[in-house]
Design an enzyme around this catalytic site. Sequence first.
Site, PDB file in Angstrom:
ATOM      1  N   CYS B 133       6.970  -6.331   0.587  1.00 36.20           N
ATOM      2  CA  CYS B 133       5.751  -7.142   0.579  1.00 36.20           C
ATOM      3  C   CYS B 133       4.795  -6.677  -0.509  1.00 36.20           C
ATOM      4  O   CYS B 133       3.944  -5.814  -0.277  1.00 36.20           O
ATOM      5  CB  CYS B 133       5.069  -7.089   1.940  1.00 36.20           C
ATOM      6  SG  CYS B 133       3.587  -8.109   2.035  1.00 36.20           S
ATOM      7  N   CYS B 136       1.096  -7.067   0.224  1.00 34.38           N
ATOM      8  CA  CYS B 136       0.488  -6.098   1.148  1.00 34.38           C
ATOM      9  C   CYS B 136       0.295  -4.753   0.473  1.00 34.38           C
ATOM     10  O   CYS B 136      -0.703  -4.076   0.674  1.00 34.38           O
ATOM     11  CB  CYS B 136       1.385  -5.817   2.349  1.00 34.38           C
ATOM     12  SG  CYS B 136       2.099  -7.225   3.120  1.00 34.38           S
ATOM     13  N   ASP B 137       1.306  -4.333  -0.269  1.00 38.89           N
ATOM     14  CA  ASP B 137       1.378  -2.935  -0.661  1.00 38.89           C
ATOM     15  C   ASP B 137       1.066  -2.661  -2.127  1.00 38.89           C
ATOM     16  O   ASP B 137       0.924  -1.508  -2.524  1.00 38.89           O
ATOM     17  CB  ASP B 137       2.773  -2.388  -0.315  1.00 38.89           C
ATOM     18  CG  ASP B 137       3.093  -2.553   1.165  1.00 38.89           C
ATOM     19  OD1 ASP B 137       2.137  -2.689   1.949  1.00 38.89           O
ATOM     20  OD2 ASP B 137       4.275  -2.556   1.525  1.00 38.89           O
TER      21      ASP B 137
END
Lengths: 105, 307
Positions: B133, B136-137
């Site tokens: 992801c 997200c990261d």
Amino acid sequence: MPVLHLTQETFDSSVLQAGKPVLVDFWAPWCGPCQMMSPVVDALAEDVTDAVIGKINVDEEPGLAQQFNVLSIPTFMIFKGGQVVDQFSGAMSKEALKERLQKHF
Amino acid sequence: MEARHVIILGSGPAGYTAAIYTARAGLKPLVFAGPQRGGQLMWTTEVENFPGFPEGVMGPELMDRMRKQAERFGAEIVDTQVASVNLSSHPFVVSAGEDAYESQALIIATGASARWLGVLGEEQYKGKGVSACATCDGFFFRGKDVVIVGGGDAALEEATFLTKFATHVTILVRGEALRASKPLQERARGNEKITFLYYTQVEEVLGDGVKVTGVKIKNSQTQEISELSVGGLFVSIGHQPNTGMFEGQLELTKGFIVRKPDTSLTSVPGVFVAGDVADWNYQQAITAAGLGCMAAMDCEEWLASQE
């Protein structure tokens, strides 16, 4: 119990020196899976009395995220006696999260 | 045991659309949102190609709107995890948590999950530099070099997104060419922080015990093995359908649930399917929503024919 919103100032007393296991959710408002997990974590907090549930917004608390080498969110850490005893990332069901936490009661 | 007209499994565009339609038809659907509430779009940032949003819309916001729309018409959406389904007798039985539910009809919209590489070190360093992801990261890789594996639309979009944070992004492509669309290819090629390595596969994820420090890669033409020093490995090699619960109960092909052409009917009457769990070709939010609508209408008609 309600979820604690943890900061650098409260981390020591609320997490490291807690008398119970503490589940910490590292999250950020711009992260979809974190939004997915947020109500799950809230619901878990309603359910459990043998542990403390807290959240850390990594945008507001980059120091804590760095200190614990958070490289992915949501990341969950379980603290017991001031130590990280379990760590895992990603979305999961309330049951799975609860099961993981109950191992440390 | 609680009895229902229809139970919907899944909460992506397919599940929510099926919920909107069946709820409006007065069927009071019960929706099990599943382990990833909101589905794959919760992993994205801006969705630019969903009709009706000329300025684009954030994936999580779009899913929240679909959920509210379904709830407005009386759909009941729960986050309990479904443990098993029994399709061998009618009404069908869905077991979740400590409860079991009977349902006349079932709409399966369980979607697909990110595929992983399955190489040494990957599991150990998930969440510690290995990620599926980027949105997200990516934030945690400011000032670091990263690699991303994949050559499709998602991989290139994520690579471009990662350049906001990372110093450099290397895209590892297994074959000789990208599968991504032209505009995305051009955007990535025009980005000076991105380089491409073709005929390249990851052999192993390297780390220091705490986090990723590099990857061991192999060129499939020269068989040459080398190491890249990076802080992160992003995996974007597609998705696999979530069909574990239905193996042996429904006809599957290549892992996907088989649906009768031009319908949402599965091999079991009363069980309908929608979205990526039955779609190996398009896999778009809008096609999933379309299939969700088809499943709801097929379901409604089937229930009426049973009375």
